[in-house]
Design a protein around this motif. Sequence first.
Motif, mmCIF file in Angstrom:
data_model
loop_
_atom_site.group_PDB
_atom_site.id
_atom_site.type_symbol
_atom_site.label_atom_id
_atom_site.label_comp_id
_atom_site.label_asym_id
_atom_site.label_seq_id
_atom_site.Cartn_x
_atom_site.Cartn_y
_atom_site.Cartn_z
ATOM 1 N N HIS A 188 0.836 -1.195 0.000
ATOM 2 C CA HIS A 188 0.000 0.000 0.000
ATOM 3 C C HIS A 188 0.874 1.249 0.000
ATOM 4 N N THR A 189 0.349 2.298 -0.616
ATOM 5 C CA THR A 189 0.948 3.614 -0.398
ATOM 6 C C THR A 189 0.674 3.976 1.054
ATOM 7 N N THR A 190 1.719 4.283 1.796
ATOM 8 C CA THR A 190 1.539 4.504 3.233
ATOM 9 C C THR A 190 2.153 5.837 3.641
ATOM 10 N N VAL A 191 1.381 6.629 4.358
ATOM 11 C CA VAL A 191 1.885 7.899 4.883
ATOM 12 C C VAL A 191 1.765 7.834 6.400
ATOM 13 N N PHE A 192 2.837 8.107 7.112
ATOM 14 C CA PHE A 192 2.696 8.164 8.565
ATOM 15 C C PHE A 192 3.315 9.425 9.127
ATOM 16 N N VAL A 193 2.741 9.840 10.243
ATOM 17 C CA VAL A 193 3.159 11.068 10.915
ATOM 18 C C VAL A 193 3.979 10.693 12.133
ATOM 19 N N THR A 194 5.069 11.393 12.351
ATOM 20 C CA THR A 194 5.840 11.134 13.554
ATOM 21 C C THR A 194 6.622 12.376 13.941
ATOM 22 N N HIS A 195 6.929 12.488 15.231
ATOM 23 C CA HIS A 195 7.841 13.551 15.646
ATOM 24 C C HIS A 195 9.195 12.949 15.996
ATOM 25 N N ASP A 196 9.296 11.608 15.826
ATOM 26 C CA ASP A 196 10.504 10.886 16.215
ATOM 27 C C ASP A 196 11.360 10.686 14.970
ATOM 28 N N GLN A 197 12.462 11.427 14.883
ATOM 29 C CA GLN A 197 13.268 11.360 13.660
ATOM 30 C C GLN A 197 13.852 9.966 13.446
ATOM 31 N N GLU A 198 14.182 9.285 14.533
ATOM 32 C CA GLU A 198 14.762 7.952 14.406
ATOM 33 C C GLU A 198 13.776 7.021 13.699
ATOM 34 N N GLU A 199 12.492 7.154 14.113
ATOM 35 C CA GLU A 199 11.436 6.355 13.522
ATOM 36 C C GLU A 199 11.302 6.665 12.027
ATOM 37 N N ALA A 200 11.288 7.941 11.711
ATOM 38 C CA ALA A 200 11.137 8.352 10.311
ATOM 39 C C ALA A 200 12.323 7.854 9.487
ATOM 40 N N MET A 201 13.528 8.015 10.009
ATOM 41 C CA MET A 201 14.722 7.662 9.257
ATOM 42 C C MET A 201 14.807 6.160 9.035
ATOM 43 N N GLU A 202 14.398 5.382 10.043
ATOM 44 C CA GLU A 202 14.532 3.939 9.931
ATOM 45 C C GLU A 202 13.468 3.346 9.027
ATOM 46 N N LEU A 203 12.259 3.906 9.092
ATOM 47 C CA LEU A 203 11.117 3.239 8.489
ATOM 48 C C LEU A 203 10.821 3.706 7.065
ATOM 49 N N ALA A 204 11.036 4.990 6.794
ATOM 50 C CA ALA A 204 10.454 5.574 5.593
ATOM 51 C C ALA A 204 11.372 5.460 4.380
ATOM 52 N N ASP A 205 10.736 5.378 3.191
ATOM 53 C CA ASP A 205 11.485 5.508 1.939
ATOM 54 C C ASP A 205 11.898 6.956 1.753
ATOM 55 N N ARG A 206 10.962 7.850 2.052
ATOM 56 C CA ARG A 206 11.264 9.278 1.965
ATOM 57 C C ARG A 206 10.710 9.976 3.191
ATOM 58 N N VAL A 207 11.386 11.035 3.585
ATOM 59 C CA VAL A 207 10.985 11.773 4.769
ATOM 60 C C VAL A 207 10.596 13.188 4.344
ATOM 61 N N VAL A 208 9.445 13.658 4.846
ATOM 62 C CA VAL A 208 9.021 15.030 4.593
ATOM 63 C C VAL A 208 9.219 15.786 5.901
ATOM 64 N N VAL A 209 10.198 16.694 5.923
ATOM 65 C CA VAL A 209 10.451 17.439 7.157
ATOM 66 C C VAL A 209 9.609 18.698 7.134
ATOM 67 N N MET A 210 8.806 18.883 8.182
ATOM 68 C CA MET A 210 7.895 20.025 8.224
ATOM 69 C C MET A 210 8.188 20.901 9.426
ATOM 70 N N SER A 211 7.908 22.189 9.256
ATOM 71 C CA SER A 211 8.049 23.134 10.364
ATOM 72 C C SER A 211 7.109 24.295 10.143
ATOM 73 N N GLN A 212 6.375 24.646 11.149
ATOM 74 C CA GLN A 212 5.490 25.815 11.133
ATOM 75 C C GLN A 212 4.608 25.882 9.888
ATOM 76 N N GLY A 213 3.995 24.762 9.570
ATOM 77 C CA GLY A 213 3.037 24.746 8.471
ATOM 78 C C GLY A 213 3.650 24.749 7.091
ATOM 79 N N ARG A 214 4.959 24.503 7.000
ATOM 80 C CA ARG A 214 5.608 24.451 5.691
ATOM 81 C C ARG A 214 6.439 23.191 5.591
#
Lengths: 352, 296
Positions: A188-214
């Motif tokens: 499946h195409t999967t999108v997940f939200v996290t504030h844990d960078q380790e989780e994002a870095m380990e799990l994701a094919d690509r990471v979208v880094v967001m800050s203040q609505g951008r």
Amino acid sequence: MEIRIANVRKEFERYPALHGVSLDIRSGELIALLGPSGSGKTTLLRLIAGLEHPSAGTIYFGNEDASHKSVQERNVGFVFQHYALFKHLRVADNIGFGLKVRPRKDRPSRAEIRRRSSELLDLVQLSGLERRFPAQLSGGQRQRVALARALAIEPRVLLLDEPFGALDAQVRRDLRRWLRELHDKIGHTTVFVTHDQEEAMELADRVVVMSQGRIEQVGTPDEVYDQPSSPFVFAFIGESSELPVTICRGQVWLDDRPLSIPADCVPDGPARLFLRPQDVAVVDESAGAIAGVVTATHRHGGLRRFDLAIGGAHHRIEIALPAADSGDVSGRIAVLPRRWRLYPAGERYSKT
Amino acid sequence: MAVDALQPATAHAPPAHGPAATGETIGVRVALIAVALMFFALFVFLPLVVVFLEAFQTGLQGFFAAITNPDALSAIRLTLIVAAISVSANLVFGVAAAWAIAKFEFRGKSFLVTLVDLPFSVSPVIAGLVYVLLFGAQGYFGPWLKDHGIAIIFALPGIALATIFVTFPFVARELIPLMQEQGTGDEEAALSLGASGFKTFLFVTLPNVKWALLYGVLLCNARAMGEFGAVAVVSGKIRGETNTMPLQVEILYNEYAFTAAFAVASLLALLALVTLALKTLLEWRFGDDIATTNGH
């Protein structure tokens, strides 16, 4: 299912949560929305799901404009942060819920629903727990039931809001690996939200880094770590130290000392030098290095960490050296960055 | 049942063993219990006993004669009808109001919350008077109603209206805090799984609040049967027609028919006790279930 988010803006009661965000999500990709709280990552996920509607902009599912479709019409699997399992229903009924509530003509038979939910329980490795109530499950088990429930409706895209947020560290690590395997299996195409960078870095094919609505940066874990495109990303992903420097005709100056690193293409004027603790080498004191006094040391596994006070204790940086050959490092030392980034000082920045 | 560390802590903490910091000495405990018991005995138990004693003063025969009197039977019937009407009306209005207040934001929400509480703070007599003012012969709609042959005041509709007004807060008040605490997470989950709004309400929202709803209905019912002030104003106290049980009790008492008055009163008290017993039975039978849905 490809998802294209084009210039999406979202305001809550005139308070802006997202400012014109655009993002292409590829089919079959596992993508993480990473950011501190208040960065708009959950809002973006809820917009994709149809739980919120954009103030402006368009969300495409494949080639169709899904912006004005309801959450039911979008057919997405959404796993909530606190799972939102139905407390009064048994595990099997929770999983079968999405099938049971279909209009009569699309509804599978009761036996078929039961078969499907036990199949999904197998998939999430919880066979035999059909008759349990959610209150009788551990946090990790609830998480997997919530996932099975979301998968039961054969969603076009799977959306997970802080999927491991409420779990303890060990369970979190196991589930992370398991989710990655599951994703590779079902695709499946999967999108997940996290504030844990380790989780994002380990799990994701690509990471979208967001800050203040951008969106600050979109890239593979390697890209966002090695080539952070903004001071925010550098500071947010991994550990970093920052020094205020001045660029003058291609030369980098720290206070009144020139540094022997090239200014790349950063224009003249005040700038900010970012480096990671482990990306430095100790050198014999010499012109062009960063000189400082060791104010504290900590042993950290195989590394030894040093707090350095630079230039009359105005600036502090942290460096990490292999523990084996740094036992005698103390007093006044000089270090030379092996890898670093320079950003013009005007750039927006918010450390969290 | 597994301890649920992830849910927000519920009100029931496990009792601490050993001397707790808040533990009182034996003397204080006994004194507190004694005060509470004496107060209860004096103000609740004793009057209740007197009601039943007085009711049977002239024996079983007198009791049955009193409650099978046609006027008494008519009062009982009217009370039950009014209770049924107001409970079902308040069930619908209460759920709608609680849903609106707890689940979404809108202008004037705090005003609505205040309105829900209004019947608690307004004297029932005033509530009754308002309806007389609106629908009475000299009221705003009185002439029009008279022309069309519709009787509201001094008839069943007026009594039902007054009772609905007085008992309105019970269901809504019971549901609002619970629904607010539960938030909209479960509903969002159901919608994301493709459920329609109605199915979400039926399969998710309603089961989540069923115990609070039941309590609200029981309380509403008890109050509806016992309401005196508002009903006294609008009913006209026509014997055998617009007298409810509380009104019937008063009339009989004023006519020195003590046994008959207490017989009807004991019946009313019995209905209240049955309501209470029903509530306790449900709590005892479904205690675990109630705890998991964050009921009482």
